[in-house]
Design a protein around this motif. Sequence first.
Motif, PDB file in Angstrom:
ATOM      1  N   THR A  28      23.802  68.706  65.732  1.00  0.00           N
ATOM      2  CA  THR A  28      24.164  67.360  64.994  1.00  0.00           C
ATOM      3  C   THR A  28      23.279  67.332  63.558  1.00  0.00           C
ATOM      4  O   THR A  28      22.303  68.050  63.423  1.00  0.00           O
ATOM      5  N   ARG A  29      23.751  66.409  63.002  1.00  0.00           N
ATOM      6  CA  ARG A  29      23.068  65.953  61.415  1.00  0.00           C
ATOM      7  C   ARG A  29      22.872  64.402  61.421  1.00  0.00           C
ATOM      8  O   ARG A  29      23.284  63.711  62.396  1.00  0.00           O
ATOM      9  N   LEU A  30      22.061  64.087  60.244  1.00  0.00           N
ATOM     10  CA  LEU A  30      21.927  62.664  60.187  1.00  0.00           C
ATOM     11  C   LEU A  30      23.246  62.049  59.893  1.00  0.00           C
ATOM     12  O   LEU A  30      24.176  62.431  59.142  1.00  0.00           O
ATOM     13  N   ALA A  31      23.489  60.973  60.540  1.00  0.00           N
ATOM     14  CA  ALA A  31      24.709  59.960  60.411  1.00  0.00           C
ATOM     15  C   ALA A  31      24.719  59.406  58.995  1.00  0.00           C
ATOM     16  O   ALA A  31      25.643  58.865  58.543  1.00  0.00           O
ATOM     17  N   SER A  32      23.589  58.814  58.609  1.00  0.00           N
ATOM     18  CA  SER A  32      23.506  57.970  57.192  1.00  0.00           C
ATOM     19  C   SER A  32      24.172  59.025  56.363  1.00  0.00           C
ATOM     20  O   SER A  32      24.034  60.052  56.083  1.00  0.00           O
ATOM     21  N   PRO A  33      24.555  58.377  55.127  1.00  0.00           N
ATOM     22  CA  PRO A  33      25.230  59.214  53.975  1.00  0.00           C
ATOM     23  C   PRO A  33      24.094  59.917  53.437  1.00  0.00           C
ATOM     24  O   PRO A  33      22.850  59.458  53.218  1.00  0.00           O
ATOM     25  N   ILE A  34      24.417  61.206  52.810  1.00  0.00           N
ATOM     26  CA  ILE A  34      23.565  61.956  52.542  1.00  0.00           C
ATOM     27  C   ILE A  34      23.814  62.355  50.977  1.00  0.00           C
ATOM     28  O   ILE A  34      24.312  63.439  50.617  1.00  0.00           O
ATOM     29  N   GLY A  35      23.556  61.534  50.055  1.00  0.00           N
ATOM     30  CA  GLY A  35      23.650  61.733  48.555  1.00  0.00           C
ATOM     31  C   GLY A  35      22.647  62.351  47.996  1.00  0.00           C
ATOM     32  O   GLY A  35      21.922  63.355  48.496  1.00  0.00           O
ATOM     33  N   ALA A  36      21.918  61.666  47.111  1.00  0.00           N
ATOM     34  CA  ALA A  36      20.849  62.109  46.311  1.00  0.00           C
ATOM     35  C   ALA A  36      19.257  61.934  46.946  1.00  0.00           C
ATOM     36  O   ALA A  36      18.351  62.394  46.787  1.00  0.00           O
ATOM     37  N   ASP A  37      19.713  61.174  48.123  1.00  0.00           N
ATOM     38  CA  ASP A  37      18.188  60.722  48.748  1.00  0.00           C
ATOM     39  C   ASP A  37      17.686  62.204  49.281  1.00  0.00           C
ATOM     40  O   ASP A  37      16.274  62.167  49.832  1.00  0.00           O
ATOM     41  N   LYS A  38      18.486  63.059  49.976  1.00  0.00           N
ATOM     42  CA  LYS A  38      17.967  64.391  50.454  1.00  0.00           C
ATOM     43  C   LYS A  38      17.110  64.259  51.676  1.00  0.00           C
ATOM     44  O   LYS A  38      16.073  64.581  51.935  1.00  0.00           O
ATOM     45  N   LYS A  39      17.707  63.263  52.588  1.00  0.00           N
ATOM     46  CA  LYS A  39      16.950  62.907  53.938  1.00  0.00           C
ATOM     47  C   LYS A  39      17.068  63.917  54.836  1.00  0.00           C
ATOM     48  O   LYS A  39      18.304  64.680  55.105  1.00  0.00           O
ATOM     49  N   VAL A  40      16.019  64.299  55.624  1.00  0.00           N
ATOM     50  CA  VAL A  40      15.921  65.326  56.799  1.00  0.00           C
ATOM     51  C   VAL A  40      15.356  64.817  57.777  1.00  0.00           C
ATOM     52  O   VAL A  40      14.353  64.106  57.488  1.00  0.00           O
ATOM     53  N   ALA A  41      15.225  65.409  58.935  1.00  0.00           N
ATOM     54  CA  ALA A  41      14.367  64.822  59.986  1.00  0.00           C
ATOM     55  C   ALA A  41      14.155  66.192  60.726  1.00  0.00           C
ATOM     56  O   ALA A  41      14.478  67.316  60.951  1.00  0.00           O
ATOM     57  N   LEU A  42      12.637  66.132  60.823  1.00  0.00           N
ATOM     58  CA  LEU A  42      11.830  67.495  61.712  1.00  0.00           C
ATOM     59  C   LEU A  42      11.619  66.807  62.887  1.00  0.00           C
ATOM     60  O   LEU A  42      10.976  65.805  63.397  1.00  0.00           O
ATOM     61  N   THR A  43      12.121  67.573  64.033  1.00  0.00           N
ATOM     62  CA  THR A  43      11.915  67.336  65.496  1.00  0.00           C
ATOM     63  C   THR A  43      11.066  68.347  65.942  1.00  0.00           C
ATOM     64  O   THR A  43      11.322  69.506  65.849  1.00  0.00           O
ATOM     65  N   LEU A  44       9.848  68.083  66.696  1.00  0.00           N
ATOM     66  CA  LEU A  44       9.114  69.142  67.373  1.00  0.00           C
ATOM     67  C   LEU A  44       9.156  69.039  68.709  1.00  0.00           C
ATOM     68  O   LEU A  44       8.682  67.980  69.377  1.00  0.00           O
TER      69      LEU A  44
END
Length: 248
Positions: A28-44
Amino acid sequence: MKTALFILALSLVPFAAGAEPHPVEIHTRLASPIGADKKVALTLDACSGKYDDDLIEFLIQNRIPATIFATKKWLDKNPHGLSVIKAHLDLFDVENHGEKHIPAIIGTDRNVYGIPGEPDVVHLRREVVEGARAVEKATGIAPHWYRDATGEYDPQAIQEIDKLGYKIAGFSVNADQGATAKKAAIEKRLEKVMPGDVIIAHMNKPASDSAEGLAVGLSYLLKAGFVFVRLDQVDLQLIPEKAPKKSP
């Protein structure tokens, strides 16, 4: 998303009548739009084992949010680590990794990477429900996401997890390969992270290279302008699987 996961599992894993379905690793990836914000999620993942103080302190010092998937086993055995996490719930979201760290596959003598699955649906439900209760008891916050041991699921298990009301947390970048990857390999994997990726790594093996490799790789991502988000702030979407090539 939950219904889609079940449909995906059924469509990707064809099996003969009467045969047991093969488990699938959910990406899976983030469902929100991925434009210039460069969002990522770190899960541990905190499976069993110990508490990686170096890794968590690095995240705290650098203000990097993370979603921690903790088992009841880990929560019970690591009161100090839990106290540190609870003191920084502005950074850390604690979610459900199960009661005993058992893969979400159903059937006697079935296993993933040598880890036995569940003998029946009743045991699967207990794994999920008791894991959730342990997280809520430990943090005071009920979890909404579930990740099983190994990250693989069979279709029946996906359906049951959906019925229990939990969203399955897949991933798109496996940073430390179950805390077995060496520092250089972890760094290279993180250098390839793209906006929208969901990173999986481990915080339960302090003797591994995970903390050191993640420190370098995550620092690189910060300098590159990436913004880290927790799973309680977003939703996930499935990564379409590529159809296997047909033999000529």
